[in-house]
Structure formats: C-alpha cells, structure tokens
Enzyme design. Structure first.
Site, PDB file in Angstrom:
ATOM      1  N   GLU A   1      -1.541  -1.206  -6.163  1.00  0.00           N
ATOM      2  CA  GLU A   1      -2.749  -0.607  -6.710  1.00  0.00           C
ATOM      3  C   GLU A   1      -2.388   0.176  -7.958  1.00  0.00           C
ATOM      4  OE1 GLU A   1      -5.685   0.735  -3.182  1.00  0.00           O
ATOM      5  OE2 GLU A   1      -3.718   1.637  -3.202  1.00  0.00           O
TER       6      GLU A   1
ATOM      7  N   CYS B   1     -13.026  -3.317  12.009  1.00  0.00           N
ATOM      8  CA  CYS B   1     -14.146  -3.888  11.265  1.00  0.00           C
ATOM      9  C   CYS B   1     -15.433  -3.824  12.083  1.00  0.00           C
ATOM     10  CB  CYS B   1     -13.829  -5.322  10.870  1.00  0.00           C
ATOM     11  SG  CYS B   1     -15.173  -6.098   9.968  1.00  0.00           S
TER      12      CYS B   1
ATOM     13  N   CYS C   1     -12.508  -5.183   5.065  1.00  0.00           N
ATOM     14  CA  CYS C   1     -11.838  -5.879   6.161  1.00  0.00           C
ATOM     15  C   CYS C   1     -11.040  -7.037   5.569  1.00  0.00           C
ATOM     16  CB  CYS C   1     -12.866  -6.399   7.157  1.00  0.00           C
ATOM     17  SG  CYS C   1     -12.158  -7.501   8.400  1.00  0.00           S
TER      18      CYS C   1
ATOM     19  N   ASP D   1       0.860  -1.180   0.000  1.00  0.00           N
ATOM     20  CA  ASP D   1       0.000   0.000   0.000  1.00  0.00           C
ATOM     21  C   ASP D   1       0.898   1.232   0.000  1.00  0.00           C
ATOM     22  OD1 ASP D   1      -2.503   1.452   0.251  1.00  0.00           O
ATOM     23  OD2 ASP D   1      -1.846   1.911   2.279  1.00  0.00           O
TER      24      ASP D   1
ATOM     25  N   CYS E   1     -16.727  -7.938  12.187  1.00  0.00           N
ATOM     26  CA  CYS E   1     -16.060  -8.988  12.977  1.00  0.00           C
ATOM     27  C   CYS E   1     -15.154  -8.422  14.068  1.00  0.00           C
ATOM     28  CB  CYS E   1     -15.264  -9.925  12.064  1.00  0.00           C
ATOM     29  SG  CYS E   1     -13.717  -9.212  11.458  1.00  0.00           S
TER      30      CYS E   1
ATOM     31  N   ASP F   1      -3.086   0.896   6.992  1.00  0.00           N
ATOM     32  CA  ASP F   1      -2.256   0.655   5.814  1.00  0.00           C
ATOM     33  C   ASP F   1      -1.943  -0.829   5.646  1.00  0.00           C
ATOM     34  OD1 ASP F   1      -2.239   3.361   5.330  1.00  0.00           O
ATOM     35  OD2 ASP F   1      -0.333   3.712   6.353  1.00  0.00           O
TER      36      ASP F   1
ATOM     37  N   CYS G   1     -12.540 -10.565   7.256  1.00  0.00           N
ATOM     38  CA  CYS G   1     -13.832 -11.172   6.904  1.00  0.00           C
ATOM     39  C   CYS G   1     -14.408 -10.664   5.588  1.00  0.00           C
ATOM     40  CB  CYS G   1     -14.847 -10.950   8.034  1.00  0.00           C
ATOM     41  SG  CYS G   1     -15.473  -9.254   8.096  1.00  0.00           S
TER      42      CYS G   1
HETATM   43 ZN    ZN Z   1     -14.134  -8.084   9.493  1.00  0.00          ZN
END
Ligand code: ZN
Length: 420
Positions: A282, A368, A349, A198, A371, A378, A352
């Site tokens: 990216e 998150c 996330c 990143d 979860c 980052d 999850c």
């Molecule tokens: Zn999550």
C-alpha cells in the site's frame, strides 16, 4: 502465488548502482580533534543557514537558495566572528548547504508528503560531515582532504569508482561511509512469485500467503527505560562528571533502539525480497495519518489519544523504512515493488469483494457480512493488496518503476539505485 508468464523480462545490459561501504576509523588524537572541529563547523553552518531561512519563511519571504547562501558562507569565513569556519574543508561546508537546500526542496515537494522541514542539529548525537570528492583509498587507509591519511578497519574489499565519503560519529567511535559507483549486470530475479503485503501494528508485515513477520518494537519496550534515564539526567548537576556519564548512557540507549529496529526490518525485507519477484504494497501517507489525529486547536481530531498511540506504533515499526528497503533490495535482485491505492483494503472481502466497515468484527479478525468468509484481518488485507497489484500488472503498470514512496529517502548507509 506463481506468475504464469514471466513479466520481468530478461535484459542483457548492465546498470550502475551506488554502493556504500562503511568502515570504522582509527584516527590519531589529532585527527579525532579535526573530526570534532569539522563536524562542529558543519553543524554551525547548517544551523545558521537554517535559522536564517526559517526566519524568512516566518516573514513570508522565499528561502535563500544554495548559490546565494554559498556566497554568504565565503563572507562568514572572512569575518572575525566566524573566521573559525576556515579550519574546515570548504567543500564539506558547501556540501552541507547543498544538503540543506535539498532538504527544503523535499519538504516543499507535494509528491513527498512524508518529508518534514529540516531541523536544527544538536551536538554529539549525529555528528557527521561529507566530502563530495577528493577521497582516495590506499590499502587500509583512506585519504580525507585537509585531514590526511586515516587508518580504518577494512572489513571487506572496496570495489568501483569512489564518489564521496561521509565521516560520522556513533557513540565514541568514528566511521567512514564510502560511496562507490559500481557497474553490475542487470539482475533477473530468481523467483517468479508475486505477493501482497499488509504493513501492520501487531505484525510488522503480513503476507498474502498467510505468513507474517513480527516487528521488534524496541522503542516501546525501551522508551520507559529512556524516560527513566532522562529523569535521572535532569536531577544531576549539569556538566558534572555524573551528568556526562548519564548522557553517554542515554546516547548508547538511542543507538541500541535504532539498531534493534533496523535489524528486524532488514531481516524481514531481505527474506521477502529473496523469495518474491514482485511485491505489492500500500502507498503510505503518514503525514495525513498524523495530522488527522491531532486536528487543530479549534477543531481537535477525534480519538486523539488512541490515534496518537497508533501513529506512534507506525513510526515505531518503521513502515516507511520497510518500504524503502524493499524497493532497493528488489532493484538489486531484479524484482519489483508495486504501490497500490490503500483505499478499502482492510474493509473489502478478499473472497467475494463485498466492501463494508461492518466486515471488520474487531481489530484482528475479518468476517464478511455477505458471504461469511472469515479470516485473519491482516491476511485478508494482504490478499486485497495482491489483487490490486495483479490488476495493475494486467493493465501494463508493471513495466514502470514503482513511484518513489514518500518519506523513504534518507540514510545513504545502504547501496542506492543510481539516479539517472
Ligand atoms: Zn465475502
């Protein structure tokens, strides 16, 4: 993480690369004078052809392409007004028109959104000129057409077939960058690691394994100094001895800034390229980022000031340069760069998969809402980038060469992979 199967296959053929060797020149006073004249003629031709084409664009007419504008150059050289152009080697001036033609083509290329319109060249800062052929090297001397044998500081041996040479000024010294075609064995990357990266504002790069590279942010640190020097320059009497001295100080500062920035990026990309066979990044679209901040006169963008600050950092940190270096360094070592779609990498996330902008508690931390997974923002993004890269490898994307990243072209100071 480690790859279970080696995706990068061992290949036994050789490949050709272009390698650049850069040496400091030690010209005689006459040769130095020729350099100044060549660079001046080149700048003149560039600016004149650019002005002509920008005028045509303003009036909705197509630009004049190389073949026709080269014919105009012949007429300029025969005229009384621009006859001085004959003192420069003709191929140097033709090359300059080819470079301009290429710059226009890139600027209009939709696949290269980061490319901007060519700009006028100013005297001094980036004086340079290029010989497309006719270069010979004899020991520690290089033959430049129409200038002759010039002594240089041969800091390392030259190998391969010489293709072209660029002479450029940095401060008060002149350098030559000699481009050679070298045949090398196709390398096999020594590592079998794959990593997601990143590119950030706080850190230059954060890796999916949790490590990070700090960027040197010299521009911000030194920009205040630059602004001060420029204010002082404005108060001095133009073209006086003190004015010249001040201007040299500013030039040196520009060079320091560029060097410090380039240093930090080189260190990071070399380390990453040595340790990871496959790097996932990216895809950047900087033009969009910069455009969205500004908006238009009728409809100004939101948070203009804040976004302008962020954009400033993006440019400062050299995200494009980072991607460009990783791409060619990976190519040397037999590694690879995979570019992935940047959508949602910072909101998703990595544990999850739940995606919501509420997951970002603030700029630095990720938490998150589904979860409860909490992590440095980052690192979370880098893990998502890695997952997207792995998905691409799983559907066979890995055999392809990563698409050339927008806006990453430019300086030929580093060896470049040879275009087919
Ligand atoms: Zn999550």
């Amino acid at each position: 993480m480690r790859l279970i199967n080696r995706h990068v296959q061992v290949q036994s053929y050789t490949m050709e690369i272009l390698k650049a060797y850069r040496f400091r020149l030690e010209p005689t006073p006459e040769q130095r004078q020729s350099f100044v004249e060549f660079a001046g003629c080149r700048r003149f031709v560039w600016n004149k052809a650019l002005e002509l084409n920008l005028y045509r664009l303003d009036h909705k007419r197509p630009i004049i392409r190389y073949r026709d504008i080269a014919g105009m150059l012949r007429l300029w050289k025969q005229s009384d007004e621009f006859g001085f152009l004959a003192q420069a080697h003709s191929q140097v001036l033709q090359q300059c028109l080819k470079d301009l033609d290429r710059a226009f083509a890139d600027a209009f290329d939709k696949k290269q959104p980061g490319k901007r319109m060519p700009r006028f060249k100013r005297k001094g800062l980036n004086d340079s000129f290029r010989f497309p052929q006719g270069i010979r090297v004899d020991g520690a001397r290089v033959f430049l057409p129409k200038i002759g044998m010039v002594r240089m500081r041969l800091s390392r041996p030259l190998a391969g077939e010489i293709r072209s040479a660029t002479v450029s000024r940095r401060g008060k010294h002149w350098f030559v960058s000699i481009l050679c075609r070298v045949e090398v064995d196709t390398p096999v990357h020594p590592s079998d690691s794959i990593v997601g990266i990143d590119r950030g504002v706080v850190n230059l790069a954060t890796l999916s394994d949790g490590s990070a590279f700090e960027g040197s942010k010299p521009l911000r640190r030194l920009s205040r100094k630059l602004a001060r020097l420029q204010r002082q320059l404005a108060r001095k009497k133009k073209l006086s001895a003190n004015w010249h001295k001040q201007r040299d100080r500013i030039t040196r500062l520009h060079i320091n800034i560029a060097d410090a920035r380039s240093d930090a990026i080189h260190k990071a990309t070399t380390t990453i390229s040595k340790n990871h066979a496959i790097v996932c990044l990216e895809e950047l679209r900087t033009r969009n980022m910069t455009a969205s901040a500004k908006g238009s006169a009728d409809e100004p963008g939101s948070n203009v000031r804040q976004k302008a600050g962020l954009n400033r950092s993006i440019l400062d940190m050299g995200w494009f340069e980072f991607g460009r270096q990783l791409e060619y360094k990976q190519q040397w070592r037999g590694g690879q760069v995979i570019l992935i779609d940047p959508r949602n990498t910072s909101r998703k996330c990595s544990a999850c998969g739940f995606t919501d902008k509420g997951n970002r508690a603030d700029q630095a931390s990720f938490s998150c809402m589904a979860c409860g997974h909490a992590e440095n923002a980052d690192v979370n993004a880098a893990r998502n980038i890695l997952a997207a890269g792995l998905a691409a490898t799983a559907c066979g994307g890995i055999g392809r060469k990563a698409p050339r990243e927008a806006g990453t072209g430019g300086a030929a100071m580093q060896p470049l992979p040879l275009a087919a």
